[in-house]
Design a protein around this motif. Structure first.
Motif, PDB file in Angstrom:
ATOM      1  N   GLY A 292       0.806  -1.213   0.000  1.00 27.26           N
ATOM      2  CA  GLY A 292       0.000   0.000   0.000  1.00 27.26           C
ATOM      3  C   GLY A 292       0.837   1.259   0.000  1.00 27.26           C
ATOM      4  O   GLY A 292       2.070   1.223   0.162  1.00 27.26           O
ATOM      5  N   THR A 293       0.168   2.402  -0.162  1.00 29.13           N
ATOM      6  CA  THR A 293       0.886   3.671  -0.249  1.00 29.13           C
ATOM      7  C   THR A 293       1.161   4.289   1.117  1.00 29.13           C
ATOM      8  O   THR A 293       2.093   5.064   1.261  1.00 29.13           O
ATOM      9  CB  THR A 293       0.084   4.685  -1.071  1.00 29.13           C
ATOM     10  OG1 THR A 293      -1.205   4.865  -0.471  1.00 29.13           O
ATOM     11  CG2 THR A 293      -0.081   4.210  -2.498  1.00 29.13           C
ATOM     12  N   LEU A 294       0.341   3.982   2.126  1.00 24.85           N
ATOM     13  CA  LEU A 294       0.484   4.563   3.459  1.00 24.85           C
ATOM     14  C   LEU A 294       0.589   6.084   3.368  1.00 24.85           C
ATOM     15  O   LEU A 294       1.531   6.702   3.858  1.00 24.85           O
ATOM     16  CB  LEU A 294       1.701   3.973   4.176  1.00 24.85           C
ATOM     17  CG  LEU A 294       1.643   2.463   4.429  1.00 24.85           C
ATOM     18  CD1 LEU A 294       2.870   1.998   5.171  1.00 24.85           C
ATOM     19  CD2 LEU A 294       0.378   2.088   5.196  1.00 24.85           C
ATOM     20  N   SER A 295      -0.400   6.672   2.752  1.00 23.47           N
ATOM     21  CA  SER A 295      -0.397   8.098   2.474  1.00 23.47           C
ATOM     22  C   SER A 295      -0.814   8.916   3.694  1.00 23.47           C
ATOM     23  O   SER A 295      -1.305   8.383   4.693  1.00 23.47           O
ATOM     24  CB  SER A 295      -1.353   8.405   1.323  1.00 23.47           C
ATOM     25  OG  SER A 295      -2.693   8.129   1.718  1.00 23.47           O
ATOM     26  N   THR A 296      -0.630  10.216   3.580  1.00 22.49           N
ATOM     27  CA  THR A 296      -1.089  11.131   4.623  1.00 22.49           C
ATOM     28  C   THR A 296      -2.598  11.013   4.807  1.00 22.49           C
ATOM     29  O   THR A 296      -3.105  11.079   5.932  1.00 22.49           O
ATOM     30  CB  THR A 296      -0.708  12.571   4.260  1.00 22.49           C
ATOM     31  OG1 THR A 296       0.697  12.623   3.976  1.00 22.49           O
ATOM     32  CG2 THR A 296      -1.036  13.527   5.386  1.00 22.49           C
ATOM     33  N   ALA A 297      -3.329  10.848   3.706  1.00 28.22           N
ATOM     34  CA  ALA A 297      -4.781  10.708   3.789  1.00 28.22           C
ATOM     35  C   ALA A 297      -5.165   9.475   4.610  1.00 28.22           C
ATOM     36  O   ALA A 297      -6.130   9.504   5.383  1.00 28.22           O
ATOM     37  CB  ALA A 297      -5.383  10.628   2.390  1.00 28.22           C
ATOM     38  N   GLY A 329      -4.992  -2.368   9.314  1.00 27.51           N
ATOM     39  CA  GLY A 329      -5.775  -2.390   8.086  1.00 27.51           C
ATOM     40  C   GLY A 329      -5.130  -1.606   6.964  1.00 27.51           C
ATOM     41  O   GLY A 329      -5.255  -1.973   5.792  1.00 27.51           O
ATOM     42  N   ALA A 330      -4.436  -0.506   7.303  1.00 25.18           N
ATOM     43  CA  ALA A 330      -3.783   0.292   6.274  1.00 25.18           C
ATOM     44  C   ALA A 330      -2.542  -0.394   5.728  1.00 25.18           C
ATOM     45  O   ALA A 330      -2.238  -0.296   4.531  1.00 25.18           O
ATOM     46  CB  ALA A 330      -3.408   1.662   6.846  1.00 25.18           C
ATOM     47  N   VAL A 331      -1.811  -1.098   6.603  1.00 26.85           N
ATOM     48  CA  VAL A 331      -0.548  -1.720   6.185  1.00 26.85           C
ATOM     49  C   VAL A 331      -0.789  -3.035   5.456  1.00 26.85           C
ATOM     50  O   VAL A 331      -0.194  -3.296   4.403  1.00 26.85           O
ATOM     51  CB  VAL A 331       0.368  -1.944   7.404  1.00 26.85           C
ATOM     52  CG1 VAL A 331       1.611  -2.738   7.005  1.00 26.85           C
ATOM     53  CG2 VAL A 331       0.766  -0.611   8.033  1.00 26.85           C
ATOM     54  N   VAL A 332      -1.651  -3.877   6.008  1.00 27.17           N
ATOM     55  CA  VAL A 332      -1.818  -5.231   5.470  1.00 27.17           C
ATOM     56  C   VAL A 332      -2.909  -5.226   4.412  1.00 27.17           C
ATOM     57  O   VAL A 332      -4.084  -5.485   4.692  1.00 27.17           O
ATOM     58  CB  VAL A 332      -2.128  -6.239   6.591  1.00 27.17           C
ATOM     59  CG1 VAL A 332      -2.270  -7.643   6.018  1.00 27.17           C
ATOM     60  CG2 VAL A 332      -1.035  -6.204   7.653  1.00 27.17           C
ATOM     61  N   ARG A 333      -2.532  -4.916   3.185  1.00 25.18           N
ATOM     62  CA  ARG A 333      -3.454  -4.969   2.048  1.00 25.18           C
ATOM     63  C   ARG A 333      -3.350  -6.316   1.337  1.00 25.18           C
ATOM     64  O   ARG A 333      -4.343  -6.871   0.891  1.00 25.18           O
ATOM     65  CB  ARG A 333      -3.135  -3.833   1.075  1.00 25.18           C
ATOM     66  CG  ARG A 333      -3.295  -2.448   1.687  1.00 25.18           C
ATOM     67  CD  ARG A 333      -4.729  -2.160   2.076  1.00 25.18           C
ATOM     68  NE  ARG A 333      -4.913  -0.873   2.724  1.00 25.18           N
ATOM     69  CZ  ARG A 333      -5.071   0.270   2.101  1.00 25.18           C
ATOM     70  NH1 ARG A 333      -5.054   0.291   0.767  1.00 25.18           N
ATOM     71  NH2 ARG A 333      -5.228   1.391   2.769  1.00 25.18           N
ATOM     72  N   ASP A 334      -2.139  -6.802   1.214  1.00 26.41           N
ATOM     73  CA  ASP A 334      -1.901  -8.144   0.674  1.00 26.41           C
ATOM     74  C   ASP A 334      -1.736  -9.076   1.876  1.00 26.41           C
ATOM     75  O   ASP A 334      -0.735  -8.998   2.593  1.00 26.41           O
ATOM     76  CB  ASP A 334      -0.637  -8.147  -0.184  1.00 26.41           C
ATOM     77  CG  ASP A 334      -0.345  -9.501  -0.810  1.00 26.41           C
ATOM     78  OD1 ASP A 334      -0.627 -10.530  -0.167  1.00 26.41           O
ATOM     79  OD2 ASP A 334       0.184  -9.532  -1.935  1.00 26.41           O
ATOM     80  N   VAL A 340       3.753 -10.329   6.648  1.00 26.11           N
ATOM     81  CA  VAL A 340       5.157 -10.586   6.993  1.00 26.11           C
ATOM     82  C   VAL A 340       5.889  -9.267   7.216  1.00 26.11           C
ATOM     83  O   VAL A 340       6.671  -9.119   8.161  1.00 26.11           O
ATOM     84  CB  VAL A 340       5.843 -11.404   5.882  1.00 26.11           C
ATOM     85  CG1 VAL A 340       7.338 -11.529   6.156  1.00 26.11           C
ATOM     86  CG2 VAL A 340       5.203 -12.784   5.774  1.00 26.11           C
ATOM     87  N   VAL A 341       5.644  -8.289   6.343  1.00 28.82           N
ATOM     88  CA  VAL A 341       6.273  -6.969   6.476  1.00 28.82           C
ATOM     89  C   VAL A 341       5.927  -6.359   7.829  1.00 28.82           C
ATOM     90  O   VAL A 341       6.790  -5.839   8.550  1.00 28.82           O
ATOM     91  CB  VAL A 341       5.819  -6.035   5.333  1.00 28.82           C
ATOM     92  CG1 VAL A 341       6.266  -4.604   5.590  1.00 28.82           C
ATOM     93  CG2 VAL A 341       6.365  -6.528   4.004  1.00 28.82           C
ATOM     94  N   TRP A 342       4.667  -6.409   8.196  1.00 26.47           N
ATOM     95  CA  TRP A 342       4.206  -5.799   9.435  1.00 26.47           C
ATOM     96  C   TRP A 342       4.764  -6.506  10.653  1.00 26.47           C
ATOM     97  O   TRP A 342       5.221  -5.866  11.614  1.00 26.47           O
ATOM     98  CB  TRP A 342       2.682  -5.786   9.463  1.00 26.47           C
ATOM     99  CG  TRP A 342       2.062  -5.205  10.696  1.00 26.47           C
ATOM    100  CD1 TRP A 342       1.151  -5.805  11.507  1.00 26.47           C
ATOM    101  CD2 TRP A 342       2.275  -3.903  11.261  1.00 26.47           C
ATOM    102  NE1 TRP A 342       0.780  -4.973  12.535  1.00 26.47           N
ATOM    103  CE2 TRP A 342       1.457  -3.786  12.407  1.00 26.47           C
ATOM    104  CE3 TRP A 342       3.081  -2.831  10.908  1.00 26.47           C
ATOM    105  CZ2 TRP A 342       1.425  -2.653  13.202  1.00 26.47           C
ATOM    106  CZ3 TRP A 342       3.052  -1.692  11.697  1.00 26.47           C
ATOM    107  CH2 TRP A 342       2.233  -1.606  12.818  1.00 26.47           C
TER     108      TRP A 342
END
Length: 368
Positions: A292-297, A329-334, A340-342
Motif C-alpha cells: 500500500g501507499t500509506l499516504s497522509t490521507a 488495516g492500512a498496512v496489510v493490504r496483501d 510478513v512486512v508488518w
C-alpha cells in the motif's frame, strides 16, 4: 437547482469548500484590491493566500488548506490565470483532490462542476448527453441537450474539475483535446458549438502510480501544465497536516477534542513514514515496504477512526489501542506479503523502541 444544499435545511456531512470556508472567502474578497482575471472571485494573490493561510489586515485568520512548498501553489494558481489547463499529479494521499476543490472554490466560488474519472466514465460526462424523452418528443434541439460539467463551465466562464484523469478510457480522455486547445465544444448533431467564455479553465488530477492504466496521450498532455504534489518533506510537516485535518473532521463529526492526541498522531505518522521509505527515522534500520501507499490521507483516516473509538468506547483519550487496528488495516493490504512486512517491523523496530511498549502490545493484540 440547489447545488450547495440538500434542500431540507439539514447540515451537510461534508460541506463544499466554498460553504465550509465561506467566511474566509468573504473576508479575502473584501480585503483583495489586486487585479482579478475575468470572472475570478479573487485575485491570484488572494487565491494563494486562501490555500496557504495567513492573517488579513482586519485580523481574519485564514487557515492553511495546503501545507507544502509555496511555489507549488503559486505555479498552480498562475497556470489557471492563463489559457493552460492544470494537471495535479502525485501519489495517492498527496491532497490532489483537496487542492483542486479549494482552487475551484477560490477562483470560481463553485467547486461542484466535477467529472469523476472511472473506467466506466462515458464521453457524455465530458461533452454532453441527451434527454431522450424530449429528443423523441420534439426532435434534436438545445432543449433536449444535457450539458456536462465541462460544457457548463465553458458557458459560464468557470473552473471545472476532472478527478482521476488517468482512470478515464483513452478515447474519452481525448475528447478534451479540442476543448483545451480550441476552447470549443462542437455539437455536430445540431451544427452548433459552445465556445468557452473568458474565465473558463480545467483542473485535472492524476495518480502517478496509475501510469499504464490509461496513459495520457502526448497530444493531451501538451494541453496541461503539470504540477507534482509531493509527499510531506518532513515528519513535522506531516504531523501538522494530519492534526489539522483530524481537527476539522472531528468538528464535522461532533467528536469531542481528545487531549494529548498529538503524541499518537506523531506515532502513526512515524510508522507510516518508516514503512513508506523503507528505513527508520534515525536511518539505522532498513525495513521492508508494504504494497500500500500509506499516504497522509490514510493516516488522517486512521487517527479519525481512533478518535471515534476513544470517544464512544473509551474515556476520550486517544491511546495506542484506538489506532492499532486502523494501522493494521492500512498496512496489510496483501494478506500474505504485507503481514510478513508488518510482523517484522513490529519485532525489529516497535518492540525495541523506548516508550513504544504499549503500542507494541496493542498491535500484537489485533494481529491476526
Amino acid at each position: 437547482m440547489d447545488t450547495h444544499g440538500n434542500g431540507t435545511g439539514a447540515q451537510a456531512l461534508r460541506p463544499h469548500a466554498e460553504d465550509a470556508f465561506a467566511h474566509e472567502l468573504k473576508a479575502l474578497a473584501a480585503a483583495d484590491d489586486r487585479p482579478r482575471p475575468p470572472r475570478w472571485k479573487l485575485s491570484p494573490w488572494a487565491v494563494a493566500t486562501y490555500l496557504l493561510g495567513g492573517t488579513l489586515a482586519d485580523g481574519t485568520a485564514v487557515t492553511p488548506k495546503y501545507v507544502g512548498p509555496r511555489r507549488i501553489v503559486e505555479v498552480a494558481v498562475s497556470t489557471l490565470a492563463t489559457d493552460r489547463a492544470l494537471l495535479l499529479l502525485g501519489v495517492p494521499g498527496t491532497a490532489k483532490t483537496w487542492v483542486s476543490e479549494h482552487l475551484a472554490a477560490a477562483v470560481s466560488g463553485d467547486s461542484t462542476l466535477l467529472v469523476q474519472g472511472t473506467a466506466g466514465t462515458p464521453e457524455e460526462a465530458v461533452r454532453y448527453g441527451w434527454d431522450y424523452a424530449r429528443l423523441l418528443a420534439r426532435g434534436p434541439g438545445r432543449e433536449a441537450l444535457v450539458p456536462s460539467p465541462v460544457m457548463r463551465a465553458m458557458a459560464e466562464g468557470a473552473t471545472v474539475r476532472v478527478e482521476e484523469l488517468t482512470r478515464i478510457p483513452a478515447d474519452v480522455q481525448d475528447a478534451l483535446i479540442t476543448i483545451l486547445s480550441e476552447k470549443t465544444l462542437p455539437i455536430p448533431e445540431l451544427g452548433q458549438e459552445v465556445q468557452a467564455v473568458r474565465g473558463f479553465n480545467l483542473i485535472a488530477t492524476a495518480n502517478d502510480r496509475d501510469r499504464g492504466v490509461n496513459d495520457l496521450s502526448s497530444a493531451l498532455r501538451r494541453r496541461f501544465n503539470t504540477v507534482v504534489l509531493p509527499l510531506p518533506a518532513t515528519a513535522d510537516a506531516e504531523v501538522d497536516i494530519v492534526a489539522r485535518r483530524v481537527d476539522q473532521l472531528g468538528r464535522t463529526l461532533d467528536l469531542p477534542p481528545a487531549p494529548d492526541a498529538l503524541a499518537e498522531i506523531r506515532r502513526v505518522v512515524t510508522v507510516f513514514r518508516e514503512l513508506r521509505e523503507g528505513v527508520t527515522g534515525d536511518g539505522r534500520t532498513r525495513v521492508k515496504t508494504p504494497s500500500g501507499t500509506l499516504s497522509t490521507a490514510e493516516a488522517i483516516s486512521v487517527v479519525t477512526h481512533g478518535l471515534a473509538l476513544a470517544a464512544h468506547f473509551g474515556d476520550g483519550v486517544l491511546r495506542p489501542s484506538d489506532v492499532a487496528a486502523g494501522i493494521l488495516g492500512a498496512v496489510v493490504r496483501d494478506p500474505a506479503a504485507d503481514r510478513v512486512v508488518w510482523q517484522e517491523y513490529l519485532e525489529a523496530v516497535v518492540r525495541e523502541r523506548d516508550g513504544w511498549q504499549d503500542f507494541y502490545r496493542a498491535c500484537r493484540e489485533v494481529a491476526p
